[in-house]
Design a protein around this motif. Structure first.
Motif, PDB file in Angstrom:
ATOM      1  N   ALA A 118       0.762  -1.167   0.096  1.00  0.00           N
ATOM      2  CA  ALA A 118      -0.210   0.081  -0.158  1.00  0.00           C
ATOM      3  C   ALA A 118       0.817   1.364  -0.019  1.00  0.00           C
ATOM      4  CB  ALA A 118      -0.743   0.085   1.218  1.00  0.00           C
ATOM      5  N   LEU A 121       2.028   1.997  -3.246  1.00  0.00           N
ATOM      6  CA  LEU A 121       0.844   2.634  -4.224  1.00  0.00           C
ATOM      7  C   LEU A 121       0.524   4.066  -3.818  1.00  0.00           C
ATOM      8  CD1 LEU A 121      -1.417  -0.629  -4.220  1.00  0.00           C
ATOM      9  CD2 LEU A 121      -0.281   0.645  -6.399  1.00  0.00           C
ATOM     10  N   LEU A 123      -1.102   4.708  -0.878  1.00  0.00           N
ATOM     11  CA  LEU A 123      -2.225   4.497  -0.094  1.00  0.00           C
ATOM     12  C   LEU A 123      -1.695   4.663   1.420  1.00  0.00           C
ATOM     13  CD1 LEU A 123      -4.068   1.555  -1.786  1.00  0.00           C
ATOM     14  CD2 LEU A 123      -4.538   3.988  -2.003  1.00  0.00           C
ATOM     15  N   TYR A 189      -8.874  -1.150   1.126  1.00  0.00           N
ATOM     16  CA  TYR A 189      -7.833  -1.835   0.353  1.00  0.00           C
ATOM     17  C   TYR A 189      -8.154  -2.923  -0.844  1.00  0.00           C
ATOM     18  CZ  TYR A 189      -2.831  -3.282   0.431  1.00  0.00           C
ATOM     19  OH  TYR A 189      -1.518  -3.821   0.088  1.00  0.00           O
ATOM     20  N   ASN A 192     -10.389  -1.709  -3.029  1.00  0.00           N
ATOM     21  CA  ASN A 192     -10.439  -0.205  -3.341  1.00  0.00           C
ATOM     22  C   ASN A 192     -10.174  -0.257  -4.968  1.00  0.00           C
ATOM     23  OD1 ASN A 192      -9.275   2.485  -3.961  1.00  0.00           O
ATOM     24  ND2 ASN A 192      -8.253   2.562  -2.095  1.00  0.00           N
ATOM     25  N   PHE A 195      -6.335   0.425  -5.815  1.00  0.00           N
ATOM     26  CA  PHE A 195      -5.593  -0.665  -5.744  1.00  0.00           C
ATOM     27  C   PHE A 195      -5.651  -1.766  -6.827  1.00  0.00           C
ATOM     28  CE2 PHE A 195      -5.628  -5.081  -4.379  1.00  0.00           C
ATOM     29  CZ  PHE A 195      -4.176  -5.402  -3.993  1.00  0.00           C
ATOM     30  N   ARG A 198      -4.265  -0.437 -10.444  1.00  0.00           N
ATOM     31  CA  ARG A 198      -2.710  -0.433 -10.231  1.00  0.00           C
ATOM     32  C   ARG A 198      -2.156  -1.875 -10.433  1.00  0.00           C
ATOM     33  NH1 ARG A 198       0.591   3.762  -8.671  1.00  0.00           N
ATOM     34  NH2 ARG A 198       1.995   2.552  -9.063  1.00  0.00           N
ATOM     35  N   THR A 199      -2.757  -2.850  -9.817  1.00  0.00           N
ATOM     36  CA  THR A 199      -2.211  -4.159  -9.687  1.00  0.00           C
ATOM     37  C   THR A 199      -2.616  -5.230 -10.700  1.00  0.00           C
ATOM     38  OG1 THR A 199      -3.728  -4.695  -7.860  1.00  0.00           O
ATOM     39  CG2 THR A 199      -1.394  -3.585  -7.166  1.00  0.00           C
ATOM     40  N   TYR A 254      -1.879  -8.405  -8.063  1.00  0.00           N
ATOM     41  CA  TYR A 254      -3.327  -8.192  -7.582  1.00  0.00           C
ATOM     42  C   TYR A 254      -3.196  -9.824  -6.930  1.00  0.00           C
ATOM     43  CZ  TYR A 254      -8.111  -8.311  -6.742  1.00  0.00           C
ATOM     44  OH  TYR A 254      -9.138  -8.465  -6.061  1.00  0.00           O
ATOM     45  N   VAL A 354       5.978  -1.436  -6.475  1.00  0.00           N
ATOM     46  CA  VAL A 354       4.798  -2.327  -6.075  1.00  0.00           C
ATOM     47  C   VAL A 354       5.225  -3.764  -6.591  1.00  0.00           C
ATOM     48  CG1 VAL A 354       2.384  -2.468  -6.672  1.00  0.00           C
ATOM     49  CG2 VAL A 354       3.224  -0.135  -6.733  1.00  0.00           C
ATOM     50  N   SER A 358       5.250  -6.733  -3.808  1.00  0.00           N
ATOM     51  CA  SER A 358       4.185  -7.959  -4.134  1.00  0.00           C
ATOM     52  C   SER A 358       4.832  -9.096  -4.116  1.00  0.00           C
ATOM     53  CB  SER A 358       3.298  -7.507  -5.502  1.00  0.00           C
ATOM     54  OG  SER A 358       4.019  -8.037  -6.493  1.00  0.00           O
TER      55      SER A 358
ATOM     56  N   THR C   3     -14.068  -3.053 -11.438  1.00  0.00           N
ATOM     57  CA  THR C   3     -13.793  -1.765 -10.582  1.00  0.00           C
ATOM     58  C   THR C   3     -15.071  -0.927 -10.860  1.00  0.00           C
ATOM     59  OG1 THR C   3     -12.425  -0.932 -12.413  1.00  0.00           O
ATOM     60  CG2 THR C   3     -11.164  -1.812 -10.391  1.00  0.00           C
TER      61      THR C   3
END
Lengths: 368, 178, 593
Positions: A118, A121, A123, A189, A192, A195, A198-199, A254, A354, A358, C3
């Motif tokens: 996070a 990222l 966050l 999270y 979100n 998130f 981006r992943t 992710y 990231v 990860s 999303t």
């Protein structure tokens, strides 16, 4: 005018994108990485060499320092290796306490991991929550072992002390808190949009590639391969405990995060069972004289499932009071150097931290 | 246990008496081979499903003048760990790289090259891994004395002088009387 | 999971925490509650600490060094060293606590050591940072790395062993010896307890390694009677052992006995080579002191002649200690090796009767006196003289020499030392029906060793403590019929002093016995030397013991002394220690002559 082929960037050694001191040298064309070289050596403390100079029991305080976020796996591996070689029996209660310690450590390592991803990222609320919640687990460790980060608690023959009075209740309270918080984490999270955007689909690792490169643990399971050392090469009392091995299967950033999110719940389940099933009895077997303890010439490889993957120790004894050789296989050893170098190519600059987080690259266990 | 004996017997059949096989621990066996059989054996085991090379260890048996290389293989299907061991000469440690069989070996061999001074012809990347501007002998060799190196290179206060020492007997024959 | 709008709104849920109580430390500052087991700053109780240095040896970080502390007096089993911790190195693992044999060390709950002075982080822990009992990482026997329990020495059952003179103890097996020997931490505190400073950790190490030749060589550095000492020593080393503080000490004595018994042929291991030094030395008394001095002098090459009043070698080892405690085989083996080096023994030669001391002083370059205490002390009560009452030393001597001794069926032994124990257990083996031990103090005050008291009780000796005989009763024929006695009460003499027994004279009782053995103490017999020599000698306050200098020489030139007539402890190992000192002194004296 000279034409600039690419820009060079450095991540680390003091960059929040990496847990510990390690650096990556990036070559980028525009926003795209064309080459990445990992550079380790900032944390090499020579523990393997130092252990060869010390009595068997003297290495107990040293091994946890090999992995900072989850030191207990080193203690259990060293203890298991020595116990196998010396033929020591571990009392059952001690085995349950060991599982308790290991799973609490896994929870705290995962919280640390959530915070790291996070943070990479941007966050920033989540790291504060996660580190705050991790502190509750550290409080438990302080109560049980006398230390917050390095516990130095699991020793060949068992564990160094029994549970303090009222400890089980405190653990249950913390578990309940963590379970309640998990829905908060989900909303803030894991569900979100930021998130997910981006992943998802970033840095995809295939199952075949992961197996070929020796990637283990949650990173391997995130590619869809169902394997866990706790089931595959079981140790302690894990065969008696009920838990699932979740598999996500996307192989991207992710999936790797969500993989840990699912395993987090399984760990809580394990701890709850351990608290219920723990028998009474002694917690340590009598060891021989620490200064004269000789172990017959033999060697063994022991492995456990850590929060980052397969952690292994190759313990060699030559019949003397000191180990001949202890070789540590840190899980990040594979995915922190070679895999990162190959997989980061083609990513955008902003995705590199990231990706590294990860994968849970942990320099201390690469370098020992 | 049955699967274990099966693969060990297969190895025996394929490689003959030169491959010493023995079950060692639960789900763990060892195979000792001479260096010339190492690569064929690793290739054979890989084909048999031992696809996970956990690491390559090296043990310095300085008294015997040999390094022992240990290749840690794990099969996800058979759930069996194999310690494939081979001995090499300590004076001239050279082993052909196994990158064609296990790609991940690149990093492992790089470490062994740095820590033990073993040469792996065929490995394209034997650059220093952990050590920077290293000028001593390979540090994980048994004859490398950490304390001596540190004292010579950086200078160190020897606190062990202050440590308490017990009185030792002088035995007959030790002081040249006998 | 896609999303959608839901994913965008989800995070806003966190806003609810704006109004919740934070779970961080609140202001105004609330101090953190430290867990009870926290491993913080070192605390050391100097009264309990013995300075054994095990904490320094176990320390992975080499953060602990042992330093002498002013104001602490070293004594057997306790040095003046105390651990000093360097917090630049310490990792607060607490292994020093778990390995502490005395439990003096602990890590307290306190951890706020803040200073701008770097020297403050290197200090000798005392009680300064203590957070109180029951807090911090404390030493706990249950979780200690050390093994405080000894391997029990196998013994023959009391019913069986009280019938004969065969040895009571059976000796360790190899496995038992290794287990027991492996307990030794090697801290060498025991060496301070041993009068002759034997190299105890080193020989235990050799024994557990199975290297009996090496262990034998280590014994003979300063004790040529290892197997005898390994069987009947008063083991002051074990009292000094760190384990004795909270558990059972390593059985150093029996380990030594085990190691020495492994090698039958001493000469094969130690050789029979003697040195080249010249000189003639006379040794008076073939006891432990005499043989020790003979061994070391003969090894150097001196000619040694021992003069012994009895017809057998061994002195008190032979005639004082009964065979069930020290077998003839062990005696022969140890003494035989010493005599095989070329030591001449003249038996049945009593100084003063058969040959004069002054003559020896003239004929020999040096004379060593090691005659021991062979005369019993009398109680001085009516009816004591005559048949049926005897001295324990005389009784034991006769039994040990195989002479016939007339004893009755019911026997009273007076005294509470080791000689008294021997005098109770020997009649049982000679067929006495009942043996009563009378001692004027309590059982805890007895100078006899614990295991002798235990074994005597097991064999059926009746202990009558706090009793004081006042008259021996005889019938018309002069035969002993009983002993009249009174009870005593203990009077406190203040701290650090033995309580005094005070007889309660109002009431008298009677033991109905037919034999009385007195074992209240022994005294030397100086009638062997001429008056002129005796007058030149310096005696200590008691008038019983000879004063010697650091070379073991008395105030008479050329006359050295050792053993019971010099030291107040009166045991074999002290005699050996005196003799080792004297042997060196004699060698020096002769070199300068």
């Amino acid at each position: 005018m000279e034409r600039i082929e690419h820009f060079e960037y450095f991540i680390g050694p003091q960059h929040p994108g990496v847990t510990g001191n390690m650096s990556y040298h990036l070559w980028a064309r525009g926003d795209e990485i064309v080459k990445i070289v990992s550079s380790v050596g900032y944390l090499h403390r020579g523990f393997e060499k130092l252990m060869e100079y010390r009595f068997w029991i003297q290495n107990v305080p040293m091994v946890p320092r090999i992995c900072v976020p989850e030191p207990d796996v080193n203690e259990i591996l060293y203890a298991m290796g020595v116990e196998r070689l010396a033929g020591l029996e571990v009392p059952e209660r001690a085995q349950y306490i060991r599982v308790l310690v290991l799973e609490l450590a896994r929870l705290s390592a995962y919280l640390f991991y959530f915070a790291g991803v996070a943070g990479a990222l941007g966050l920033y609320t989540i790291p504060q929550w996660a580190i705050g919640d991790r502190d509750y687990i550290l409080d438990l460790f302080e109560e049980l072992t006398g230390g917050r980060v390095y516990h130095i608690f699991i020793t060949p023959g068992g564990v160094r002390r029994d549970l303090p009075p009222g400890f089980k209740e405190k653990v249950r309270k913390v578990l309940k808190h963590l379970k309640d918080r998990l829905s908060d984490y989900d909303r803030l999270y894991f569900d979100n949009a930021l998130f997910i955007k981006r992943t998802k689909g970033v840095a995809v690792m295939t199952k075949e590639y992961a197996l070929e490169m020796g990637v283990t643990g949650p990173n391997l399971r995130a590619t869809g391969f169902r394997y866990d050392v706790r089931r595959g090469d079981p140790y302690l009392v894990y065969p008696k405990l009920e838990f699932d091995i979740p598999v996500t299967g996307g192989g991207d950033n992710y999936s790797r995060v969500m993989q840990r999110r699912l395993e987090f719940e399984e760990s809580i389940r394990i701890i709850e069972q351990v608290l219920d099933m723990m028998p009474e009895g002694p917690v340590i077997t009598k060891l021989p004289n620490p200064f004269r303890w000789k172990i017959e010439k033999n060697d063994v490889y022991v492995r456990v499932e850590s929060s980052k993957g397969e952690f292994g120790y190759y313990v060699v004894s030559d019949g003397s009071e000191k180990p001949r050789r202890i070789h540590v296989r840190g899980p990040s050893y594979t995915h922190g150097i070679q895999v990162a170098q190959e997989m980061a190519v083609g990513l955008r600059i902003a995705d590199v931290p990231v990706f590294l987080f990860s994968m849970d690259v942990c320099p201390p266990d690469i370098e020992r | 246990m049955n699967g274990e004996m099966e693969i060990l017997e297969k190895v025996k059949k394929a490689f003959g008496e030169k491959a010493e096989t023995a079950p060692k621990w639960e789900r763990q066996s060892e195979i000792k081979v001479p260096l010339e059989l190492l690569h064929p054996l690793l290739g054979y085991l890989r084909a048999q499903g031992f696809g996970h090379l956990a690491m390559i260890s090296c043990v310095d048996w300085i008294e015997e003048g040999e390094f022992e290389l240990v290749y840690h293989l794990w099969s996800y299907e058979k759930r069996l760990h194999l310690l494939v061991k081979t001995r090499i000469d300590r004076e001239n440690p050279t082993v052909e790289t196994i990158i064609p069989i296990f790609r991940i070996a690149e990093t492992y061999e790089r470490e062994l090259h740095e820590m033990f001074g073993i040469d792996f012809p065929g490995n394209p990347n034997l650059t220093p891994l952990f050590l920077e501007d290293w000028d001593g002998s390979p540090p994980m060799r048994r004859d490398f004395d950490t304390r001596k190196y540190v004292e010579e290179k950086y200078g160190m206060i020897d606190l062990t002088k202050e440590l308490w020492k017990r009185e030792e007997p002088v035995l007959e024959g030790e002081n040249g009387e006998d | 999971m896609g999303t959608g709008l839901k994913n965008l709104l989800n995070p806003l849920d966190a806003v609810k925490y704006l109004f919740k109580k934070p779970h961080t430390i609140r202001l105004p500052y609330e101090p953190k509650v430290i867990a009870n087991r926290y491993r913080g700053i070192h605390v050391n109780d100097w009264d309990l600490c013995v300075g054994c240095g095990n904490c320094a040896r176990i320390c992975t970080c080499q953060a602990i060094t042992m330093v002498p502390v002013e104001g602490i007096e070293p004594k057997p089993g306790s040095t003046n060293l105390r651990p000093k911790v360097d917090y630049g190195k310490c990792s607060f693992c607490g292994q020093c606590v778990d390995v502490c044999p005395t439990g003096s060390l602990k890590l307290s709950k306190n951890f706020n050591l803040i200073s701008t002075n770097r020297e403050d982080y290197v200090f000798i822990p005392s009680k300064e940072w203590d957070s109180g009992p029951g807090t911090g990482w404390e030493s706990d026997l249950e979780y200690s790395i050390l093994n405080f329990e000894r391997v029990e020495m196998p013994e023959r059952p009391p019913e069986e062993r009280r019938k004969d003179f065969e040895p009571v103890i059976l000796g360790f097996s190899r496995e038992q010896a290794v287990v027991e020997g492996m307990r030794c931490l090697g801290c060498a505190l025991c060496m301070d307890g041993c009068p002759t400073r034997m190299f105890i950790p080193q020989y235990i190490e050799a024994i557990t390694d199975g290297d009996y030749e090496k262990s034998l060589k280590i014994f003979y550095v300063n004790n040529p009677l290892p197997e005898i000492c390994g069987t009947v020593c008063t083991h002051r080393c074990e009292d000094a052992c760190v384990y004795s503080r909270r558990g059972q000490p390593v059985q150093i004595r029996y380990l030594k006995g085990f190691g020495a018994s492994r090698i039958d042929d001493r000469a094969k291991v130690l050789g029979t080579k003697v040195g080249t030094k010249k000189g003639r030395v006379a040794v008076i008394g073939a006891g432990p002191a005499g043989f020790t001095v003979s061994y070391y002098l003969r090894r150097e090459g001196f000619d040694v002649t021992i003069f012994e009043a009895l017809s057998v070698p061994g002195g008190m080892m032979k005639v004082g200690i009964p065979r069930y405690r020290l077998s003839q085989k062990i005696l022969d083996r140890e003494i035989g090796f010493i005599t095989s080096l070329g030591v001449e023994i003249k038996y049945n030669t009593r100084i003063g009767r058969d040959i004069k001391l002054s003559q020896l002083l003239k004929e020999f370059d040096a004379v060593f006196l090691g005659v021991g205490f062979h005369r019993g002390i009398k109680m001085g009560i009516p009816g004591e003289d005559g048949e049926g009452v005897m001295q324990a030393v005389d009784f034991l001597r006769k039994v040990n020499l195989g002479e016939e001794v007339k004893i009755g069926k019911r026997i009273l032994v007076v005294g509470g030392g080791d000689v008294a124990m021997d005098a109770t257990r020997t009649p049982l083996r000679l067929g006495a029906e009942e043996v009563i031990l009378s001692y004027r103090r309590r059982e805890v005050d007895m100078p006899a060793s614990e295991e002798e008291i235990k074994e005597a009780k097991e064999e059926g000796v009746v202990f009558m403590t706090q009793t004081l005989p006042i008259e021996v009763l005889r019938d018309a024929n002069g035969k002993v019929t009983g002993v009249k006695y009174v009870r005593t009460r203990m009077e406190d003499q203040g701290p650090g002093r033995r309580p005094k027994p005070v007889p309660i004279m109002e009431e008298t009782f009677i033991f109905e016995v037919d034999t009385v053995i007195e074992a209240i103490g022994q005294t030397p017999d100086y009638s062997l030397m001429e008056k002129e020599i005796r007058e030149k000698l310096t005696f200590d306050k008691s008038g019983k013991r000879v004063v010697v200098d650091e070379n073991g020489m008395t105030s008479v030139e050329g006359l050295f002394a050792g053993g019971d007539i010099v030291n107040y402890r009166g045991d074999i190992i002290s005699a050996v220690a005196d003799a080792v000192k004297a042997a060196k002194g004699i060698a020096r004296y002769l070199a300068g002559k």
